[in-house]
Design a protein around this motif. Structure first.
Motif, PDB file in Angstrom:
ATOM      1  N   TYR A   1      -2.802   3.260  -2.346  1.00  0.00           N
ATOM      2  CA  TYR A   1      -2.822   2.567  -3.622  1.00  0.00           C
ATOM      3  C   TYR A   1      -2.146   1.214  -3.474  1.00  0.00           C
ATOM      4  O   TYR A   1      -1.064   1.119  -2.906  1.00  0.00           O
ATOM      5  CB  TYR A   1      -2.106   3.406  -4.685  1.00  0.00           C
ATOM      6  CG  TYR A   1      -2.792   4.732  -4.894  1.00  0.00           C
ATOM      7  CD1 TYR A   1      -3.791   4.863  -5.843  1.00  0.00           C
ATOM      8  CD2 TYR A   1      -2.481   5.837  -4.106  1.00  0.00           C
ATOM      9  CE1 TYR A   1      -4.460   6.071  -6.017  1.00  0.00           C
ATOM     10  CE2 TYR A   1      -3.132   7.041  -4.281  1.00  0.00           C
ATOM     11  CZ  TYR A   1      -4.120   7.144  -5.227  1.00  0.00           C
ATOM     12  OH  TYR A   1      -4.786   8.333  -5.396  1.00  0.00           O
ATOM     13  N   SER A   2      -2.799   0.195  -3.993  1.00  0.00           N
ATOM     14  CA  SER A   2      -2.278  -1.159  -3.926  1.00  0.00           C
ATOM     15  C   SER A   2      -1.195  -1.342  -4.983  1.00  0.00           C
ATOM     16  O   SER A   2      -1.367  -0.945  -6.139  1.00  0.00           O
ATOM     17  CB  SER A   2      -3.416  -2.156  -4.181  1.00  0.00           C
ATOM     18  OG  SER A   2      -2.913  -3.412  -4.530  1.00  0.00           O
ATOM     19  N   ARG A   3      -0.111  -1.966  -4.596  1.00  0.00           N
ATOM     20  CA  ARG A   3       0.973  -2.240  -5.546  1.00  0.00           C
ATOM     21  C   ARG A   3       0.449  -3.121  -6.684  1.00  0.00           C
ATOM     22  O   ARG A   3       0.825  -2.935  -7.842  1.00  0.00           O
ATOM     23  CB  ARG A   3       2.141  -2.911  -4.808  1.00  0.00           C
ATOM     24  CG  ARG A   3       3.330  -3.212  -5.665  1.00  0.00           C
ATOM     25  CD  ARG A   3       3.849  -1.938  -6.312  1.00  0.00           C
ATOM     26  NE  ARG A   3       4.706  -2.271  -7.415  1.00  0.00           N
ATOM     27  CZ  ARG A   3       5.959  -1.883  -7.523  1.00  0.00           C
ATOM     28  NH1 ARG A   3       6.511  -1.139  -6.601  1.00  0.00           N
ATOM     29  NH2 ARG A   3       6.664  -2.221  -8.569  1.00  0.00           N
TER      30      ARG A   3
ATOM     31  N   LEU B   1       0.849  -1.192   0.000  1.00  0.00           N
ATOM     32  CA  LEU B   1       0.000   0.000   0.000  1.00  0.00           C
ATOM     33  C   LEU B   1       0.882   1.239   0.000  1.00  0.00           C
ATOM     34  O   LEU B   1       1.772   1.378   0.826  1.00  0.00           O
ATOM     35  CB  LEU B   1      -0.938   0.018   1.202  1.00  0.00           C
ATOM     36  CG  LEU B   1      -2.029  -1.035   1.214  1.00  0.00           C
ATOM     37  CD1 LEU B   1      -2.934  -0.844   2.425  1.00  0.00           C
ATOM     38  CD2 LEU B   1      -2.856  -1.000  -0.058  1.00  0.00           C
ATOM     39  N   LEU B   2       0.608   2.115  -0.958  1.00  0.00           N
ATOM     40  CA  LEU B   2       1.436   3.294  -1.140  1.00  0.00           C
ATOM     41  C   LEU B   2       0.598   4.564  -1.056  1.00  0.00           C
ATOM     42  O   LEU B   2      -0.593   4.554  -1.355  1.00  0.00           O
ATOM     43  CB  LEU B   2       2.106   3.241  -2.523  1.00  0.00           C
ATOM     44  CG  LEU B   2       2.915   1.990  -2.846  1.00  0.00           C
ATOM     45  CD1 LEU B   2       3.304   1.972  -4.307  1.00  0.00           C
ATOM     46  CD2 LEU B   2       4.135   1.911  -1.969  1.00  0.00           C
TER      47      LEU B   2
ATOM     48  N   GLU C   1       4.113   8.382  -3.133  1.00  0.00           N
ATOM     49  CA  GLU C   1       4.916   7.202  -3.469  1.00  0.00           C
ATOM     50  C   GLU C   1       4.495   6.614  -4.816  1.00  0.00           C
ATOM     51  O   GLU C   1       5.335   6.200  -5.615  1.00  0.00           O
ATOM     52  CB  GLU C   1       4.784   6.138  -2.369  1.00  0.00           C
ATOM     53  CG  GLU C   1       5.413   6.556  -1.062  1.00  0.00           C
ATOM     54  CD  GLU C   1       5.009   5.664   0.103  1.00  0.00           C
ATOM     55  OE1 GLU C   1       5.815   5.574   1.051  1.00  0.00           O
ATOM     56  OE2 GLU C   1       3.909   5.072   0.075  1.00  0.00           O
ATOM     57  N   THR C   2       3.190   6.624  -5.056  1.00  0.00           N
ATOM     58  CA  THR C   2       2.664   6.119  -6.322  1.00  0.00           C
ATOM     59  C   THR C   2       3.139   6.999  -7.469  1.00  0.00           C
ATOM     60  O   THR C   2       3.536   6.498  -8.526  1.00  0.00           O
ATOM     61  CB  THR C   2       1.126   6.066  -6.273  1.00  0.00           C
ATOM     62  OG1 THR C   2       0.738   5.205  -5.201  1.00  0.00           O
ATOM     63  CG2 THR C   2       0.543   5.554  -7.570  1.00  0.00           C
ATOM     64  N   ALA C   3       3.139   8.300  -7.263  1.00  0.00           N
ATOM     65  CA  ALA C   3       3.605   9.234  -8.290  1.00  0.00           C
ATOM     66  C   ALA C   3       5.070   8.970  -8.635  1.00  0.00           C
ATOM     67  O   ALA C   3       5.435   8.939  -9.814  1.00  0.00           O
ATOM     68  CB  ALA C   3       3.418  10.671  -7.811  1.00  0.00           C
ATOM     69  N   LYS C   4       5.884   8.755  -7.629  1.00  0.00           N
ATOM     70  CA  LYS C   4       7.301   8.459  -7.877  1.00  0.00           C
ATOM     71  C   LYS C   4       7.452   7.166  -8.659  1.00  0.00           C
ATOM     72  O   LYS C   4       8.268   7.081  -9.573  1.00  0.00           O
ATOM     73  CB  LYS C   4       8.072   8.376  -6.561  1.00  0.00           C
ATOM     74  CG  LYS C   4       8.312   9.714  -5.922  1.00  0.00           C
ATOM     75  CD  LYS C   4       9.069   9.582  -4.625  1.00  0.00           C
ATOM     76  CE  LYS C   4       9.207  10.936  -3.950  1.00  0.00           C
ATOM     77  NZ  LYS C   4       9.870  10.824  -2.643  1.00  0.00           N
TER      78      LYS C   4
ATOM     79  N   ALA D   1      -8.171   3.083  -5.962  1.00  0.00           N
ATOM     80  CA  ALA D   1      -7.611   3.542  -4.693  1.00  0.00           C
ATOM     81  C   ALA D   1      -8.357   2.882  -3.541  1.00  0.00           C
ATOM     82  O   ALA D   1      -9.477   2.405  -3.695  1.00  0.00           O
ATOM     83  CB  ALA D   1      -7.728   5.054  -4.585  1.00  0.00           C
ATOM     84  N   ILE D   2      -7.703   2.881  -2.402  1.00  0.00           N
ATOM     85  CA  ILE D   2      -8.275   2.306  -1.186  1.00  0.00           C
ATOM     86  C   ILE D   2      -8.388   3.433  -0.167  1.00  0.00           C
ATOM     87  O   ILE D   2      -7.386   4.086   0.151  1.00  0.00           O
ATOM     88  CB  ILE D   2      -7.375   1.188  -0.639  1.00  0.00           C
ATOM     89  CG1 ILE D   2      -7.225   0.084  -1.681  1.00  0.00           C
ATOM     90  CG2 ILE D   2      -7.916   0.651   0.683  1.00  0.00           C
ATOM     91  CD1 ILE D   2      -6.069  -0.851  -1.408  1.00  0.00           C
ATOM     92  N   ARG D   3      -9.579   3.670   0.324  1.00  0.00           N
ATOM     93  CA  ARG D   3      -9.781   4.682   1.365  1.00  0.00           C
ATOM     94  C   ARG D   3      -9.684   4.026   2.728  1.00  0.00           C
ATOM     95  O   ARG D   3     -10.336   3.030   2.995  1.00  0.00           O
ATOM     96  CB  ARG D   3     -11.147   5.335   1.227  1.00  0.00           C
ATOM     97  CG  ARG D   3     -11.193   6.323   0.128  1.00  0.00           C
ATOM     98  CD  ARG D   3     -12.175   7.432   0.482  1.00  0.00           C
ATOM     99  NE  ARG D   3     -12.132   8.452  -0.534  1.00  0.00           N
ATOM    100  CZ  ARG D   3     -11.337   9.523  -0.483  1.00  0.00           C
ATOM    101  NH1 ARG D   3     -10.542   9.695   0.546  1.00  0.00           N
ATOM    102  NH2 ARG D   3     -11.346  10.401  -1.441  1.00  0.00           N
ATOM    103  N   ILE D   4      -8.869   4.613   3.578  1.00  0.00           N
ATOM    104  CA  ILE D   4      -8.730   4.175   4.965  1.00  0.00           C
ATOM    105  C   ILE D   4      -8.962   5.422   5.800  1.00  0.00           C
ATOM    106  O   ILE D   4      -8.065   6.247   5.950  1.00  0.00           O
ATOM    107  CB  ILE D   4      -7.345   3.555   5.235  1.00  0.00           C
ATOM    108  CG1 ILE D   4      -7.092   2.389   4.285  1.00  0.00           C
ATOM    109  CG2 ILE D   4      -7.226   3.137   6.690  1.00  0.00           C
ATOM    110  CD1 ILE D   4      -5.687   1.852   4.313  1.00  0.00           C
TER     111      ILE D   4
END
Length: 82
Positions: free
Chosen positions: A62-64, A25-26, A30-33, A53-56
């Protein structure tokens, strides 16, 4: 194995399972990078539904696996010149 040892082992396994359930999970940054785009692009892809996307709570992760699928779906091949 006594009761105390089995309880410790069970607790350790539960901790490992919890850690494994959040592996990959990012954050948007981190996902942008990873995608070599701006965080704004990640948010735009999320808003259009192209990037799951995953809302917490109020956080978004974001799931890898979803990112890998996103990349794979956009992979192109080039044709050899004749």
């Amino acid at each position: 194995m006594d009761d105390t040892e089995s309880e410790r082992t069970g607790m350790q396994n539960n901790s490992e399972n919890k850690a494994n359930s959040t592996d990959g999970l990012l954050t948007a940054e981190e996902t942008a990078k990873l995608l070599t785009v701006s965080p704004r692009t990640v948010w735009a892809l999320t808003k259009t539904g192209e990037l799951p996307a995953i809302r917490i709570g109020r956080s978004v992760r974001y799931s890898r696996q979803d990112i890998d699928a996103f990349i794979a779906a956009r992979r192109t091949t080039t044709r050899k010149a004749d």
